[in-house]
Design an enzyme around this catalytic site. Structure first.
Site, short mmCIF file in Angstrom:
data_model
loop_
_atom_site.label_atom_id
_atom_site.label_comp_id
_atom_site.label_asym_id
_atom_site.label_seq_id
_atom_site.Cartn_x
_atom_site.Cartn_y
_atom_site.Cartn_z
N PHE A 1 32.58 40.46 50.30
CA PHE A 1 31.37 41.25 50.09
C PHE A 1 30.13 40.39 49.89
CE2 PHE A 1 34.91 43.94 48.63
CZ PHE A 1 34.76 44.96 49.53
N CYS A 2 30.29 39.08 49.90
CA CYS A 2 29.16 38.16 49.68
C CYS A 2 28.32 38.04 50.95
CB CYS A 2 29.69 36.77 49.28
SG CYS A 2 28.40 35.54 49.16
N PRO A 3 27.02 38.40 50.87
CA PRO A 3 26.18 38.34 52.07
C PRO A 3 25.96 36.91 52.57
CG PRO A 3 24.84 38.83 50.16
CD PRO A 3 26.28 38.86 49.70
N MET B 1 34.00 35.39 49.65
CA MET B 1 34.35 36.67 49.06
C MET B 1 33.80 37.68 50.05
SD MET B 1 33.72 39.57 47.23
CE MET B 1 32.13 39.58 46.46
#
Length: 144
Positions: free
Chosen positions: A31-33, A29
């Site tokens: 935006f997942c760090p 995803m």
């Protein structure tokens, strides 16, 4: 599509299909760090990859769990982030995703998940001390 510009799967999307030889598929995803760390390393090493966004996988697969009809390691891997949604006051971010809400409810029925659930008030107590830089934060809620 290589790299960070893949679109998420949605109901009716074509399946991602087999991964071409020489490529790695990254379920991510954007935006997942944690997925970003994987993409950073792959990019730095010049390794080709293809991203498949995972927000819509449950809808696409028409299964209860990410790995199929039974809980698998991917479900356990993702669970801690969803367990904390309420603690961080953002549980409503899944209100528009009925399939994900069903997954959360199913996960809360799993004996392994139930055995390791962290009480919201204990977690909030930990966070309160943690943000005060209090060394007792890590032992908050333990009965000695």
């Amino acid at each position: 599509m290589s790299g960070e510009s893949a679109r998420s799967l949605a109901k009716g999307s074509a399946p991602p299909g087999p991964v071409p030889e020489g490529l790695i598929r990254v379920y991510s995803m954007r935006f997942c760090p944690f997925a970003q760390r994987t993409r950073l390393v792959l990019k730095a090493k010049g390794i080709e990859w293809r991203v498949t966004e995972d927000c819509q996988i449950l809808d696409y697969q028409n299964t209860t769990f990410f790995g199929g009809d039974h809980i698998s390691m991917i479900d356990y891997l993702l669970w801690p982030w969803f367990e904390r949604l309420d603690v961080y006051g953002i549980a409503d971010c899944v209100n528009h995703t009925p399939t994900l809400r069903l997954w959360i409810a199913a996960m809360k029925q799993d004996p392994t998940v139930c055995a390791l659930l962290i009480d919201k008030n204990i977690f909030l107590g930990f966070l309160n001390l943690y943000f005060q830089n209090n060394p007792n934060a890590f032992d908050f809620g333990l009965i000695c």
